[in-house]
Write a protein that holds these residues in place. Structure first.
Motif, PDB file in Angstrom:
ATOM      1  N   ASP A 253      -4.300  14.340  -2.404  1.00  0.00           N
ATOM      2  CA  ASP A 253      -5.750  14.444  -2.195  1.00  0.00           C
ATOM      3  C   ASP A 253      -6.539  13.422  -3.000  1.00  0.00           C
ATOM      4  N   ASP A 254      -5.926  12.846  -4.027  1.00  0.00           N
ATOM      5  CA  ASP A 254      -6.658  11.942  -4.921  1.00  0.00           C
ATOM      6  C   ASP A 254      -6.612  10.506  -4.418  1.00  0.00           C
ATOM      7  N   GLY A 255      -7.710   9.773  -4.652  1.00  0.00           N
ATOM      8  CA  GLY A 255      -7.742   8.351  -4.322  1.00  0.00           C
ATOM      9  C   GLY A 255      -6.961   7.540  -5.346  1.00  0.00           C
ATOM     10  N   CYS A 256      -6.629   6.302  -4.984  1.00  0.00           N
ATOM     11  CA  CYS A 256      -5.798   5.457  -5.852  1.00  0.00           C
ATOM     12  C   CYS A 256      -6.602   4.608  -6.841  1.00  0.00           C
TER      13      CYS A 256
ATOM     14  N   HIS B 150       1.144   8.635  -6.420  1.00  0.00           N
ATOM     15  CA  HIS B 150       0.825   9.945  -5.844  1.00  0.00           C
ATOM     16  C   HIS B 150      -0.660  10.046  -5.484  1.00  0.00           C
ATOM     17  N   CYS B 151      -1.111   9.092  -4.684  1.00  0.00           N
ATOM     18  CA  CYS B 151      -2.516   9.049  -4.306  1.00  0.00           C
ATOM     19  C   CYS B 151      -2.633   8.619  -2.843  1.00  0.00           C
ATOM     20  N   CYS B 152      -3.854   8.658  -2.326  1.00  0.00           N
ATOM     21  CA  CYS B 152      -4.068   8.306  -0.919  1.00  0.00           C
ATOM     22  C   CYS B 152      -5.461   7.708  -0.749  1.00  0.00           C
ATOM     23  N   GLY B 153      -5.541   6.509  -0.184  1.00  0.00           N
ATOM     24  CA  GLY B 153      -6.827   5.846  -0.001  1.00  0.00           C
ATOM     25  C   GLY B 153      -7.323   5.199  -1.287  1.00  0.00           C
ATOM     26  N   VAL B 154      -8.567   4.774  -1.260  1.00  0.00           N
ATOM     27  CA  VAL B 154      -9.159   4.127  -2.440  1.00  0.00           C
ATOM     28  C   VAL B 154      -9.860   5.175  -3.299  1.00  0.00           C
ATOM     29  N   ASP B 155     -11.004   5.662  -2.828  1.00  0.00           N
ATOM     30  CA  ASP B 155     -11.704   6.728  -3.546  1.00  0.00           C
ATOM     31  C   ASP B 155     -11.207   8.108  -3.117  1.00  0.00           C
ATOM     32  N   SER B 156     -10.777   8.210  -1.862  1.00  0.00           N
ATOM     33  CA  SER B 156     -10.253   9.471  -1.326  1.00  0.00           C
ATOM     34  C   SER B 156      -9.493   9.170  -0.036  1.00  0.00           C
TER      35      SER B 156
ATOM     36  N   TRP C 248       0.832  -1.201   0.000  1.00  0.00           N
ATOM     37  CA  TRP C 248       0.000   0.000   0.000  1.00  0.00           C
ATOM     38  C   TRP C 248       0.870   1.256   0.000  1.00  0.00           C
ATOM     39  N   ASN C 249       1.938   1.246   0.782  1.00  0.00           N
ATOM     40  CA  ASN C 249       2.824   2.412   0.838  1.00  0.00           C
ATOM     41  C   ASN C 249       3.491   2.673  -0.508  1.00  0.00           C
ATOM     42  N   ARG C 250       3.944   1.601  -1.159  1.00  0.00           N
ATOM     43  CA  ARG C 250       4.598   1.778  -2.462  1.00  0.00           C
ATOM     44  C   ARG C 250       3.608   2.279  -3.511  1.00  0.00           C
ATOM     45  N   VAL C 251       2.402   1.701  -3.525  1.00  0.00           N
ATOM     46  CA  VAL C 251       1.394   2.115  -4.509  1.00  0.00           C
ATOM     47  C   VAL C 251       1.045   3.591  -4.326  1.00  0.00           C
ATOM     48  N   GLN C 252       0.831   4.009  -3.084  1.00  0.00           N
ATOM     49  CA  GLN C 252       0.477   5.411  -2.840  1.00  0.00           C
ATOM     50  C   GLN C 252       1.625   6.354  -3.195  1.00  0.00           C
TER      51      GLN C 252
ATOM     52  N   CYS D  12       1.976  11.351   1.696  1.00  0.00           N
ATOM     53  CA  CYS D  12       2.662  12.629   1.502  1.00  0.00           C
ATOM     54  C   CYS D  12       3.835  12.433   0.551  1.00  0.00           C
ATOM     55  N   ALA D  13       4.158  13.492  -0.185  1.00  0.00           N
ATOM     56  CA  ALA D  13       5.251  13.414  -1.139  1.00  0.00           C
ATOM     57  C   ALA D  13       6.591  13.166  -0.456  1.00  0.00           C
TER      58      ALA D  13
END
Length: 254
Positions: A203-206, A148-154, A140-144, A184-185
């Motif tokens: 701010d965007d979901g993954c 450059h995203c966070c969460g599923v939908d948000s 999950w950490n690598r994917v985010q 975070c970046a």
């Protein structure tokens, strides 16, 4: 003589075709084994598809291709009608199964995003901040971080009632929410919250980005399936033609 020449031509074309088909089968099996052994790729973990389903499918297709191509080569070289008939029938059955699978996949294509969504929600809820060394948390950490995203939908998904990250508790209005550092970046932050805009909070979901990646894989798989189906039709036609010519020549010798 013309008939015999035509028969010999079909024979060698079928042999070359099946030899190439055999090599393709070996390659497909190898890719499948590699996929199963190393499957536990980040996307597979995040969408809750860690059983190596895709890899197992490739292994099955590869082994079956090797087996059928061997039968086709044997039938072509020895001009064995039984082997050619078995090859043509088996290849026809595989073609029908592939066509059926493709039809089912096309029918349920609109549900793919829902399946990916449910899988991601399930694994996100299982994310445990106390065990961030586990493969699920690392994936999950690598994917985010990479997408450059966070969460599923948000990002708010980290605070749903079933999330282990927040234990179902939602901070009061005005109190910063703490997220995994990968939201975070700058992943070296001691704390990543939605107030750390200067550190590039995502701010965007993954889901959209992960789904597009999964969709591209399935599109490539569908294209490969169509190409294989065309090749199979060619193999079936050659096998039936050679089998018919051998049968006709046998009658002439009687």
């Amino acid at each position: 003589m013309a008939a015999e020449g035509c028969c010999a031509c079909v024979k060698y074309v079928l042999f070359i075709f099946n030899f190439i088909f055999f090599l393709v089968g070996l390659g497909t099996t190898g890719v499948g084994i590699y996929s199963v052994v190393h499957t536990k790729g980040d996307f597979a973990v995040v969408i809750d598809n860690r059983e190596g389903t895709f890899g197992a499918f490739l292994i099955t297709v590869g082994v079956l291709s090797c087996f059928l191509s061997a039968a086709g080569c044997l039938g072509a070289v020895r001009e064995n009608r039984c082997a050619l008939l078995f090859y043509a029938v088996a290849l026809s059955v595989v073609f029908v199964l592939e066509a059926t699978g493709a039809g089912v996949g096309y029918h349920y294509r609109h549900k793919l995003q829902s399946i990916v969504d449910k899988g991601m929600i399930k694994t996100l809820n299982a994310y445990d901040k106390e065990q961030e060394s586990r493969s699920l948390e690392q994936s999950w950490n690598r994917v985010q971080s990479q997408l450059h995203c966070c969460g599923v939908d948000s990002p708010s998904d980290w605070f749903n009632k079933d999330s282990k990250w927040s234990n179902g508790s939602v901070p009061l209005p005005g109190i910063p929410r703490q997220y995994p550092n990968s939201c975070c970046a700058n992943p070296q932050l001691k704390k990543c919250s939605n107030t750390t805009k200067e550190f590039g909070f995502y701010d965007d979901g993954c889901l959209p980005k992960v789904f597009n990646s999964v969709k591209s894989v399935w599109t490539a798989l569908a294209g490969a399936a169509i190409a294989i189906a065309v090749i199979q039709i060619f193999g079936i036609t050659c096998a039936c033609g050679l089998q018919h010519n051998i049968k006709r020549n046998d009658y002439r010798l009687v």
